[in-house]
Design an enzyme around this catalytic site. Sequence first.
Site, mmCIF file in Angstrom:
data_model
loop_
_atom_site.group_PDB
_atom_site.id
_atom_site.type_symbol
_atom_site.label_atom_id
_atom_site.label_comp_id
_atom_site.label_asym_id
_atom_site.label_seq_id
_atom_site.Cartn_x
_atom_site.Cartn_y
_atom_site.Cartn_z
ATOM 1 N N CYS A 196 -28.876 -3.152 -7.627
ATOM 2 C CA CYS A 196 -27.823 -4.155 -7.572
ATOM 3 C C CYS A 196 -27.776 -4.810 -6.189
ATOM 4 O O CYS A 196 -28.362 -4.332 -5.223
ATOM 5 C CB CYS A 196 -26.479 -3.536 -7.939
ATOM 6 S SG CYS A 196 -25.244 -4.769 -8.453
ATOM 7 N N CYS A 241 -29.554 -8.622 -12.597
ATOM 8 C CA CYS A 241 -29.255 -9.902 -13.245
ATOM 9 C C CYS A 241 -30.437 -10.856 -13.137
ATOM 10 O O CYS A 241 -31.015 -11.034 -12.064
ATOM 11 C CB CYS A 241 -28.003 -10.499 -12.638
ATOM 12 S SG CYS A 241 -26.544 -9.437 -12.836
ATOM 13 N N LYS A 291 -26.198 -5.345 -3.319
ATOM 14 C CA LYS A 291 -26.045 -4.846 -1.952
ATOM 15 C C LYS A 291 -27.008 -3.723 -1.624
ATOM 16 O O LYS A 291 -27.108 -3.311 -0.465
ATOM 17 C CB LYS A 291 -24.602 -4.390 -1.709
ATOM 18 C CG LYS A 291 -23.553 -5.429 -2.053
ATOM 19 C CD LYS A 291 -23.859 -6.799 -1.461
ATOM 20 C CE LYS A 291 -22.903 -7.859 -1.968
ATOM 21 N NZ LYS A 291 -22.993 -8.133 -3.413
ATOM 22 N N SER A 306 -21.193 -15.693 -6.026
ATOM 23 C CA SER A 306 -22.269 -14.968 -6.689
ATOM 24 C C SER A 306 -23.542 -15.794 -6.646
ATOM 25 O O SER A 306 -23.510 -17.027 -6.579
ATOM 26 C CB SER A 306 -21.882 -14.702 -8.147
ATOM 27 O OG SER A 306 -23.010 -14.393 -8.926
ATOM 28 N N CYS A 316 -28.341 -2.622 -13.507
ATOM 29 C CA CYS A 316 -29.189 -2.865 -12.336
ATOM 30 C C CYS A 316 -29.822 -1.576 -11.820
ATOM 31 O O CYS A 316 -30.935 -1.596 -11.284
ATOM 32 C CB CYS A 316 -28.378 -3.499 -11.212
ATOM 33 S SG CYS A 316 -27.468 -4.985 -11.669
ATOM 34 N N ASP A 362 -21.544 -5.603 -9.052
ATOM 35 C CA ASP A 362 -20.846 -6.870 -8.840
ATOM 36 C C ASP A 362 -20.390 -7.472 -10.165
ATOM 37 O O ASP A 362 -19.289 -8.010 -10.273
ATOM 38 C CB ASP A 362 -21.757 -7.858 -8.111
ATOM 39 C CG ASP A 362 -21.982 -7.469 -6.665
ATOM 40 O OD1 ASP A 362 -21.733 -6.305 -6.320
ATOM 41 O OD2 ASP A 362 -22.411 -8.331 -5.879
#
EC number: 4.2.1.9
Length: 557
Positions: A120, A192, A122, A470, A47, A79
């Site tokens: 990513c 992702c 957060k 998720s 990420c 994650d």
Amino acid sequence: MLRSDAVTKGIQRSPNRAMLRAVGFGDADFGKPILGIANGYSTITPCNIGLDVLAKRAEEAARLAGGMPQMFGTITVSDGISMGTEGMKYSLVSREVIADAIETACNGQSMDGVLAVGGCDKNMPGAMLAMARMNIPSVFVYGGTIKPGKLGGCDLTVVSAFEAVGQITSGKIDEEQLTAVEKNACPGAGSCGGMFTANTMSAAIETMGLSLPYSSTMAAEDQEKADSAARSAEVLVDAVKANIRPLDLLTTEAFENAISVIMAVGGSTNAVLHLLAIARTAGVDLSIDDFERIRQRVPVICDLKPSGRFVTVDLHNAGGIPQVMKLLLDAGLLHGDCQTVEGKSLNELLADVPSEPPADQEVIRPLTNPMYSKGHLAILKGNLAIEGSVAKISGVKTPVLTGPARVFESEEDCLASILEKKINAGDVVVIRYEGPVGGPGMREMLAPTSAIVGQGLGDKVALITDGRFSGGTYGLVVGHVAPEAAVGGTIGLVQEGDSITVDANQLLLQLNVDETELAKRRAAWSKPKPRYTTGILGKYARLVSTSSKGAVTDQPD
């Protein structure tokens, strides 16, 4: 007058200027805006592995546009890598660390503006929290989405690998097939690839006007992503000159727009938590009930993973978030007068976007033929969730289930039971003491839900938790149950075999136990000892608010 004049102007600031000269400032530079480049680059995760290229392009462009960029780092937690481990407790915590780090660097150095680069999950809300706290001109640059993996003619994402674990334990695939999925699921740099949390939050930020049009769906490895980073830096310089600040953009209407787009694209449950946190920080009166109100009027129009067929690069090729916004705008489901960091309204930005999606694609549907007639993120309440809970109901074939509770005090215990095939059709799985305080850190339950799906029970089992899910999760899952078990919530009173009703149609999450019995259990309940008392997790557990108010740490309930 610039904020950075506090460190660059006057005789008394000669020592300050001496330090700045050592990092590249010359005589002519002390009147230029100092711009923070918050670089989330890391080799921890795909990420973030491409972010350094974007940050350096932004740094160069900011300098050419008349600014003085200053690069600093922020952290990330992967994650996907920490999922299912104790390390996942640090994931949501990292949102606060990122926000604190950006605020500290920018305010500590009297910077005039900030461009944050993140990848990513957060990284996005962390940056937004900092921007809302500081209220200095700001732009967010998303690192971009990963391209899909390929295997046997099918698109893969990292969720494919999680589901393969469930498939191998149920005998549907062998170890060779599992390894093939593992080796092909993540082909390169980028977040992702489905409409999971990272892509959901980047779409929300684009909608709210703090990142550039089309930037939230670009692939990480494509040239247009680097070009967009450079353009973002130019926009930041202009925003400093025009004094365009985040709180000018983060209005009630902007949050409603973000929620509408998240519903339309089938986004992650985590968006509820993050938008509540950002709104609270921005001083906007947004509640969990607003998500349900907007869900009732906005359909899901994008056929995207995890419950659909396509990935985010497909959405980009179909017109991206501007195309989705245009459809909503034309239907009266978007506030077109909301402003953006470019100094234009959404009406202006979307003026040249076609009123219909391209005919040669199947990702974005017209509102007359949606995937689902209402939004997919439902807010359930009842005696199990007095403050509320969040259910993702897209693609759910069984929206109503009453069954026996299967109670687990942690994610690990639950996953072991699933993999040992001890969970049966009709069960209501309860994972508790995984909330913001109890975990602490509100872990995501992707491993258990993926194992359930992999074993073919995705439409036959409900799972509820005071933790999170998720963005890759689907099925009858209910998270963010509040109050959480660790602070005395009813979920902590559930006993093995109790009857629980999950009713997405009636928006109900109910423990079918009479009040007399519940009163006895409540009287006998005692607050468990905290799992962590020191370090960042101990500190977080003492400070964090309820999930129904965003799980923030700088504003007590």
